[in-house]
Each structure stands twice: as C-alpha cells, then as structure tokens.
Motif scaffolding. Structure first.
Motif, PDB file in Angstrom:
ATOM      1  N   SER A  42       0.828  -1.211   0.000  1.00 43.64           N
ATOM      2  CA  SER A  42       0.000   0.000   0.000  1.00 43.64           C
ATOM      3  C   SER A  42       0.864   1.264   0.000  1.00 43.64           C
ATOM      4  N   GLU A  43       2.009   1.210   0.688  1.00 39.63           N
ATOM      5  CA  GLU A  43       2.930   2.352   0.698  1.00 39.63           C
ATOM      6  C   GLU A  43       3.544   2.566  -0.688  1.00 39.63           C
ATOM      7  N   MET A  44       3.913   1.484  -1.343  1.00 34.36           N
ATOM      8  CA  MET A  44       4.486   1.606  -2.686  1.00 34.36           C
ATOM      9  C   MET A  44       3.485   2.232  -3.648  1.00 34.36           C
ATOM     10  N   LEU A  45       2.233   1.814  -3.554  1.00 33.68           N
ATOM     11  CA  LEU A  45       1.205   2.377  -4.431  1.00 33.68           C
ATOM     12  C   LEU A  45       0.976   3.855  -4.143  1.00 33.68           C
ATOM     13  N   LYS A  46       0.941   4.220  -2.867  1.00 32.32           N
ATOM     14  CA  LYS A  46       0.751   5.625  -2.497  1.00 32.32           C
ATOM     15  C   LYS A  46       1.952   6.465  -2.945  1.00 32.32           C
ATOM     16  N   ILE A  47       3.143   5.934  -2.774  1.00 31.24           N
ATOM     17  CA  ILE A  47       4.348   6.637  -3.225  1.00 31.24           C
ATOM     18  C   ILE A  47       4.294   6.834  -4.735  1.00 31.24           C
ATOM     19  N   GLY A  48       3.872   5.811  -5.450  1.00 31.12           N
ATOM     20  CA  GLY A  48       3.729   5.932  -6.895  1.00 31.12           C
ATOM     21  C   GLY A  48       2.801   7.073  -7.268  1.00 31.12           C
ATOM     22  N   ASP A  49       1.692   7.184  -6.560  1.00 31.82           N
ATOM     23  CA  ASP A  49       0.749   8.276  -6.819  1.00 31.82           C
ATOM     24  C   ASP A  49       1.375   9.629  -6.495  1.00 31.82           C
ATOM     25  N   LEU A  50       2.008   9.738  -5.331  1.00 30.58           N
ATOM     26  CA  LEU A  50       2.598  11.009  -4.901  1.00 30.58           C
ATOM     27  C   LEU A  50       3.741  11.465  -5.805  1.00 30.58           C
ATOM     28  N   LEU A  51       4.477  10.497  -6.344  1.00 33.24           N
ATOM     29  CA  LEU A  51       5.627  10.833  -7.188  1.00 33.24           C
ATOM     30  C   LEU A  51       5.309  10.768  -8.680  1.00 33.24           C
ATOM     31  N   ASN A  52       4.022  10.592  -8.984  1.00 28.41           N
ATOM     32  CA  ASN A  52       3.577  10.534 -10.387  1.00 28.41           C
ATOM     33  C   ASN A  52       4.306   9.453 -11.193  1.00 28.41           C
ATOM     34  N   ILE A  53       4.383   8.271 -10.602  1.00 25.92           N
ATOM     35  CA  ILE A  53       5.038   7.131 -11.253  1.00 25.92           C
ATOM     36  C   ILE A  53       3.946   6.197 -11.768  1.00 25.92           C
ATOM     37  N   ASP A  54       4.021   5.830 -13.030  1.00 24.98           N
ATOM     38  CA  ASP A  54       3.067   4.874 -13.586  1.00 24.98           C
ATOM     39  C   ASP A  54       3.223   3.533 -12.882  1.00 24.98           C
ATOM     40  N   LYS A  55       2.105   2.861 -12.653  1.00 25.02           N
ATOM     41  CA  LYS A  55       2.142   1.573 -11.945  1.00 25.02           C
ATOM     42  C   LYS A  55       3.068   0.566 -12.615  1.00 25.02           C
ATOM     43  N   GLU A  56       3.129   0.588 -13.948  1.00 26.25           N
ATOM     44  CA  GLU A  56       3.997  -0.364 -14.648  1.00 26.25           C
ATOM     45  C   GLU A  56       5.479  -0.027 -14.489  1.00 26.25           C
ATOM     46  N   ASP A  57       5.791   1.149 -13.944  1.00 27.07           N
ATOM     47  CA  ASP A  57       7.187   1.540 -13.709  1.00 27.07           C
ATOM     48  C   ASP A  57       7.607   1.432 -12.248  1.00 27.07           C
ATOM     49  N   LEU A  58       6.696   1.035 -11.368  1.00 26.39           N
ATOM     50  CA  LEU A  58       7.022   0.962  -9.931  1.00 26.39           C
ATOM     51  C   LEU A  58       8.214   0.050  -9.660  1.00 26.39           C
ATOM     52  N   HIS A  59       8.347  -1.025 -10.429  1.00 25.69           N
ATOM     53  CA  HIS A  59       9.450  -1.968 -10.185  1.00 25.69           C
ATOM     54  C   HIS A  59      10.813  -1.281 -10.307  1.00 25.69           C
ATOM     55  N   ILE A  60      10.912  -0.271 -11.154  1.00 23.93           N
ATOM     56  CA  ILE A  60      12.187   0.440 -11.321  1.00 23.93           C
ATOM     57  C   ILE A  60      12.560   1.174 -10.036  1.00 23.93           C
ATOM     58  N   TYR A  61      11.564   1.680  -9.336  1.00 25.60           N
ATOM     59  CA  TYR A  61      11.782   2.473  -8.131  1.00 25.60           C
ATOM     60  C   TYR A  61      11.889   1.625  -6.865  1.00 25.60           C
ATOM     61  N   PHE A  62      11.326   0.407  -6.889  1.00 26.16           N
ATOM     62  CA  PHE A  62      11.287  -0.404  -5.667  1.00 26.16           C
ATOM     63  C   PHE A  62      11.997  -1.743  -5.744  1.00 26.16           C
ATOM     64  N   PHE A  63      12.274  -2.262  -6.923  1.00 27.08           N
ATOM     65  CA  PHE A  63      12.816  -3.609  -7.005  1.00 27.08           C
ATOM     66  C   PHE A  63      14.114  -3.717  -7.790  1.00 27.08           C
ATOM     67  N   THR A  64      14.834  -2.612  -7.917  1.00 24.05           N
ATOM     68  CA  THR A  64      16.154  -2.663  -8.524  1.00 24.05           C
ATOM     69  C   THR A  64      17.131  -3.087  -7.443  1.00 24.05           C
ATOM     70  N   ARG A  65      17.798  -4.177  -7.681  1.00 20.66           N
ATOM     71  CA  ARG A  65      18.732  -4.688  -6.665  1.00 20.66           C
ATOM     72  C   ARG A  65      19.954  -3.787  -6.535  1.00 20.66           C
ATOM     73  N   GLN A  66      20.385  -3.662  -5.302  1.00 22.97           N
ATOM     74  CA  GLN A  66      21.586  -2.883  -5.020  1.00 22.97           C
ATOM     75  C   GLN A  66      22.802  -3.680  -5.476  1.00 22.97           C
ATOM     76  N   VAL A  67      23.687  -3.033  -6.191  1.00 24.52           N
ATOM     77  CA  VAL A  67      24.906  -3.687  -6.662  1.00 24.52           C
ATOM     78  C   VAL A  67      25.995  -3.469  -5.621  1.00 24.52           C
ATOM     79  N   LYS A  68      26.591  -4.566  -5.190  1.00 24.59           N
ATOM     80  CA  LYS A  68      27.659  -4.470  -4.189  1.00 24.59           C
ATOM     81  C   LYS A  68      28.937  -3.985  -4.846  1.00 24.59           C
ATOM     82  N   LYS A  69      29.497  -2.916  -4.292  1.00 30.01           N
ATOM     83  CA  LYS A  69      30.736  -2.370  -4.830  1.00 30.01           C
ATOM     84  C   LYS A  69      31.931  -3.094  -4.229  1.00 30.01           C
ATOM     85  N   ILE A  70      32.868  -3.433  -5.084  1.00 31.74           N
ATOM     86  CA  ILE A  70      34.064  -4.166  -4.632  1.00 31.74           C
ATOM     87  C   ILE A  70      35.235  -3.225  -4.546  1.00 31.74           C
TER      88      ILE A  70
END
Length: 76
Positions: free
Chosen positions: A48-76
């Motif tokens: 529910s927070e992700m959906l509300k954030i999407g609305d507040l930040l004007n992010i299309d629902k089909e683009d939410l994965h870019i903002y919430f599910f991009t894995r962090q790359v470990k720097k070596i």
C-alpha cells in the motif's frame, strides 16, 4: 544474505518533487525515521505504501518496479 534494493531513483524523485524526505514523509503519512528506515533497507515497504508513493511521485504503476525492485549492486 538478504536482498537489498537501490532506492536512489526514488530518492531523486522525492528531492525533485518535495525537496526533502521530511516533507515527503509528512505527505506520505510516515515519520521521517520510518521513511529513512525503508529507503536504507532497514525496513520493508508495504504494498500500500508503494502504491501511495507511486501516486505522490507521479510514477506509472507499470514503472514501480524500477523504483522499488532494482537490486543494489555491491561495490568491490
């Protein structure tokens, strides 16, 4: 090892539209500490927070994965 996500794109959008995470947290209905915990991978976002954030930040629902599910790359 738990999966960590990269929220830099979300942080950038927050700054662009709300200037500070504090102002955004107020609009979202979370404390600054709660929002910070989520953006720092200490707490998980609820759907529910992700959906509300999407609305507040004007992010299309089909683009939410870019903002919430991009894995962090470990720097070596």
């Amino acid at each position: 090892m738990p999966v960590k996500f990269d929220y830099s794109k979300s942080r950038g959008r927050i700054k662009e539209l709300y200037k500070t995470e504090t102002e955004f947290a107020k609009e979202l209905g979370l404390s600054t500490v709660s929002l910070s915990g989520r953006l720092n991978n200490k707490l998980n976002f609820e759907q529910s927070e992700m959906l509300k954030i999407g609305d507040l930040l004007n992010i299309d629902k089909e683009d939410l994965h870019i903002y919430f599910f991009t894995r962090q790359v470990k720097k070596i």
